[in-house]
Design a protein around this motif. Structure first.
Motif, PDB file in Angstrom:
ATOM      1  N   THR A   8      40.747  24.383   3.796  1.00 18.44           N
ATOM      2  CA  THR A   8      42.156  24.603   3.510  1.00 18.44           C
ATOM      3  C   THR A   8      42.853  23.267   3.642  1.00 18.44           C
ATOM      4  O   THR A   8      42.668  22.569   4.646  1.00 18.44           O
ATOM      5  CB  THR A   8      42.759  25.615   4.503  1.00 18.44           C
ATOM      6  OG1 THR A   8      42.054  26.853   4.366  1.00 18.44           O
ATOM      7  CG2 THR A   8      44.245  25.830   4.242  1.00 18.44           C
ATOM      8  N   VAL A   9      43.646  22.899   2.643  1.00 15.64           N
ATOM      9  CA  VAL A   9      44.351  21.616   2.638  1.00 15.64           C
ATOM     10  C   VAL A   9      45.839  21.860   2.831  1.00 15.64           C
ATOM     11  O   VAL A   9      46.435  22.691   2.136  1.00 15.64           O
ATOM     12  CB  VAL A   9      44.122  20.859   1.313  1.00 15.64           C
ATOM     13  CG1 VAL A   9      44.882  19.542   1.305  1.00 15.64           C
ATOM     14  CG2 VAL A   9      42.636  20.641   1.073  1.00 15.64           C
ATOM     15  N   LYS A  11      49.389  20.815   2.073  1.00 17.22           N
ATOM     16  CA  LYS A  11      49.965  20.030   0.977  1.00 17.22           C
ATOM     17  C   LYS A  11      50.873  18.909   1.462  1.00 17.22           C
ATOM     18  O   LYS A  11      50.901  17.835   0.870  1.00 17.22           O
ATOM     19  CB  LYS A  11      50.748  20.933   0.022  1.00 17.22           C
ATOM     20  CG  LYS A  11      49.880  21.849  -0.778  1.00 17.22           C
ATOM     21  CD  LYS A  11      50.559  22.614  -1.893  1.00 17.22           C
ATOM     22  CE  LYS A  11      51.986  22.939  -1.758  1.00 17.22           C
ATOM     23  NZ  LYS A  11      52.525  23.777  -2.845  1.00 17.22           N
ATOM     24  N   ARG A  24      46.416  13.529   4.711  1.00 18.58           N
ATOM     25  CA  ARG A  24      46.487  14.968   4.483  1.00 18.58           C
ATOM     26  C   ARG A  24      45.536  15.623   5.474  1.00 18.58           C
ATOM     27  O   ARG A  24      44.439  15.118   5.739  1.00 18.58           O
ATOM     28  CB  ARG A  24      46.033  15.352   3.069  1.00 18.58           C
ATOM     29  CG  ARG A  24      46.939  14.868   1.957  1.00 18.58           C
ATOM     30  CD  ARG A  24      48.165  15.762   1.843  1.00 18.58           C
ATOM     31  NE  ARG A  24      48.899  15.661   0.612  1.00 18.58           N
ATOM     32  CZ  ARG A  24      49.767  14.709   0.313  1.00 18.58           C
ATOM     33  NH1 ARG A  24      49.984  13.732   1.126  1.00 18.58           N
ATOM     34  NH2 ARG A  24      50.429  14.735  -0.840  1.00 18.58           N
ATOM     35  N   THR A  25      45.952  16.767   6.009  1.00 19.73           N
ATOM     36  CA  THR A  25      45.134  17.503   6.969  1.00 19.73           C
ATOM     37  C   THR A  25      44.322  18.559   6.239  1.00 19.73           C
ATOM     38  O   THR A  25      44.840  19.246   5.359  1.00 19.73           O
ATOM     39  CB  THR A  25      46.029  18.190   8.025  1.00 19.73           C
ATOM     40  OG1 THR A  25      46.813  17.180   8.682  1.00 19.73           O
ATOM     41  CG2 THR A  25      45.197  18.918   9.058  1.00 19.73           C
ATOM     42  N   ILE A  26      43.046  18.667   6.626  1.00 20.97           N
ATOM     43  CA  ILE A  26      42.191  19.729   6.108  1.00 20.97           C
ATOM     44  C   ILE A  26      41.624  20.524   7.275  1.00 20.97           C
ATOM     45  O   ILE A  26      41.329  19.970   8.338  1.00 20.97           O
ATOM     46  CB  ILE A  26      41.068  19.193   5.190  1.00 20.97           C
ATOM     47  CG1 ILE A  26      40.150  18.214   5.924  1.00 20.97           C
ATOM     48  CG2 ILE A  26      41.646  18.541   3.949  1.00 20.97           C
ATOM     49  CD1 ILE A  26      38.930  17.805   5.110  1.00 20.97           C
ATOM     50  N   ARG A  33      39.414  20.454  12.328  1.00 20.93           N
ATOM     51  CA  ARG A  33      40.287  19.786  11.359  1.00 20.93           C
ATOM     52  C   ARG A  33      39.959  18.313  11.256  1.00 20.93           C
ATOM     53  O   ARG A  33      39.396  17.710  12.181  1.00 20.93           O
ATOM     54  CB  ARG A  33      41.753  19.978  11.707  1.00 20.93           C
ATOM     55  CG  ARG A  33      42.213  19.214  12.919  1.00 20.93           C
ATOM     56  CD  ARG A  33      43.685  19.487  13.223  1.00 20.93           C
ATOM     57  NE  ARG A  33      43.979  19.054  14.568  1.00 20.93           N
ATOM     58  CZ  ARG A  33      44.787  18.053  14.877  1.00 20.93           C
ATOM     59  NH1 ARG A  33      45.412  17.394  13.917  1.00 20.93           N
ATOM     60  NH2 ARG A  33      44.997  17.711  16.124  1.00 20.93           N
ATOM     61  N   THR A  35      41.683  14.617   9.094  1.00 23.61           N
ATOM     62  CA  THR A  35      42.691  14.065   8.195  1.00 23.61           C
ATOM     63  C   THR A  35      42.021  13.027   7.309  1.00 23.61           C
ATOM     64  O   THR A  35      41.109  12.314   7.739  1.00 23.61           O
ATOM     65  CB  THR A  35      43.888  13.435   8.947  1.00 23.61           C
ATOM     66  OG1 THR A  35      43.423  12.427   9.837  1.00 23.61           O
ATOM     67  CG2 THR A  35      44.678  14.476   9.709  1.00 23.61           C
TER      68      THR A  35
END
Length: 103
Positions: A8-9, A11, A24-26, A33, A35
């Motif tokens: 899940t990214v 936005k 951006r965090t995933i 998680r 970044t």
């Protein structure tokens, strides 16, 4: 690993130092998680809550890690770890692509 699957990214970008560092965090299915980001040339100080593994995909910087008196050069293809609840300094000499894993 050159790609991540089934993530899940978020936005919205994480923007630091007037745009000098962005990411951006995933999130992964297991709740972990990372970044993914870019650092522009400059000098930065970061504070950590969690321990981190910083993988540098491209670029170059020198790093001053907590408890170390010496700056260490890190280039694309190399990584370094930062302990939790600490602070570290970076002198980024070339645009750097990175992946930060929270340990």
């Amino acid at each position: 690993m050159s790609e991540f699957n089934n993530v899940t990214v978020v936005k919205e970008a994480n923007v630091y130092f007037d745009g000098g560092v962005t990411s951006r965090t995933i999130f992964f299915a297991d709740g972990s998680r990372k970044t993914l980001g870019i650092m522009m040339p400059g000098e930065y100080t970061f504070n950590t809550g969690s321990a981190e593994l910083m993988e540098i995909m491209s670029g170059e910087m020198t790093v001053l890690l907590p408890g170390s008196p010496d700056w260490v050069t890190i280039k694309g293809g190399e990584a370094f770890e930062v302990p939790e609840n600490s602070s570290f300094k970076l002198k980024v000499s070339a645009v750097s692509d990175y992946c930060c894993s929270f340990l």
